[in-house]
Design a protein around this motif. Structure first.
Motif, PDB file in Angstrom:
ATOM      1  N   TYR A  42       0.819  -1.217   0.000  1.00 35.91           N
ATOM      2  CA  TYR A  42       0.000   0.000   0.000  1.00 35.91           C
ATOM      3  C   TYR A  42       0.853   1.267   0.000  1.00 35.91           C
ATOM      4  O   TYR A  42       0.543   2.231  -0.706  1.00 35.91           O
ATOM      5  CB  TYR A  42      -0.974   0.022   1.186  1.00 35.91           C
ATOM      6  CG  TYR A  42      -1.930   1.183   1.082  1.00 35.91           C
ATOM      7  CD1 TYR A  42      -3.017   1.112   0.222  1.00 35.91           C
ATOM      8  CD2 TYR A  42      -1.725   2.346   1.806  1.00 35.91           C
ATOM      9  CE1 TYR A  42      -3.884   2.185   0.096  1.00 35.91           C
ATOM     10  CE2 TYR A  42      -2.587   3.425   1.681  1.00 35.91           C
ATOM     11  CZ  TYR A  42      -3.662   3.340   0.826  1.00 35.91           C
ATOM     12  OH  TYR A  42      -4.507   4.405   0.680  1.00 35.91           O
ATOM     13  N   THR A  43       1.927   1.272   0.785  1.00 34.65           N
ATOM     14  CA  THR A  43       2.771   2.467   0.819  1.00 34.65           C
ATOM     15  C   THR A  43       3.526   2.664  -0.492  1.00 34.65           C
ATOM     16  O   THR A  43       3.833   3.799  -0.860  1.00 34.65           O
ATOM     17  CB  THR A  43       3.783   2.421   1.983  1.00 34.65           C
ATOM     18  OG1 THR A  43       4.568   1.246   1.887  1.00 34.65           O
ATOM     19  CG2 THR A  43       3.074   2.460   3.318  1.00 34.65           C
TER      20      THR A  43
ATOM     21  N   HIS B 271      -0.060   2.569  -3.373  1.00 38.84           N
ATOM     22  CA  HIS B 271      -1.271   3.325  -2.998  1.00 38.84           C
ATOM     23  C   HIS B 271      -2.534   2.718  -3.605  1.00 38.84           C
ATOM     24  O   HIS B 271      -3.393   3.429  -4.126  1.00 38.84           O
ATOM     25  CB  HIS B 271      -1.148   4.798  -3.410  1.00 38.84           C
ATOM     26  CG  HIS B 271       0.039   5.462  -2.805  1.00 38.84           C
ATOM     27  ND1 HIS B 271       0.128   5.758  -1.479  1.00 38.84           N
ATOM     28  CD2 HIS B 271       1.213   5.867  -3.367  1.00 38.84           C
ATOM     29  CE1 HIS B 271       1.291   6.331  -1.228  1.00 38.84           C
ATOM     30  NE2 HIS B 271       1.978   6.401  -2.362  1.00 38.84           N
TER      31      HIS B 271
END
Length: 77
Positions: free
Chosen positions: A50-51, A54
């Motif tokens: 996710y980081t 995104h």
């Protein structure tokens, strides 16, 4: 006179019970460790995904891959 503390079926039964109890405890510890390791790997993969990207979709996919994605990420980036 025979030493009653270290002979006879009672002593053997006591040792067997202790050995079985230790084996059960070791199996429980291993099962808990494996479960926690898998959960941590999934969480780590999702956070890294996710980081980096995104995207919730890719985070879920990478979470399913778990440690495979974590190792891939370490080697690739």
């Amino acid at each position: 006179m025979k030493d009653r503390n270290h002979s006879g079926p009672f002593f053997c039964a006591t040792i067997s019970k202790k050995e079985n109890n230790m084996e059960e405890k070791n199996q429980t510890i291993v099962k808990k460790t494996v479960k926690n390791g898998i959960t941590f790997g999934t969480c780590l993969a999702m956070v890294i995904s996710y980081t980096t990207w995104h995207s919730v979709f890719w985070a879920i996919i990478h979470g399913l891959l778990s440690w495979i994605y974590v190792i891939y990420f370490i080697l690739r980036y």
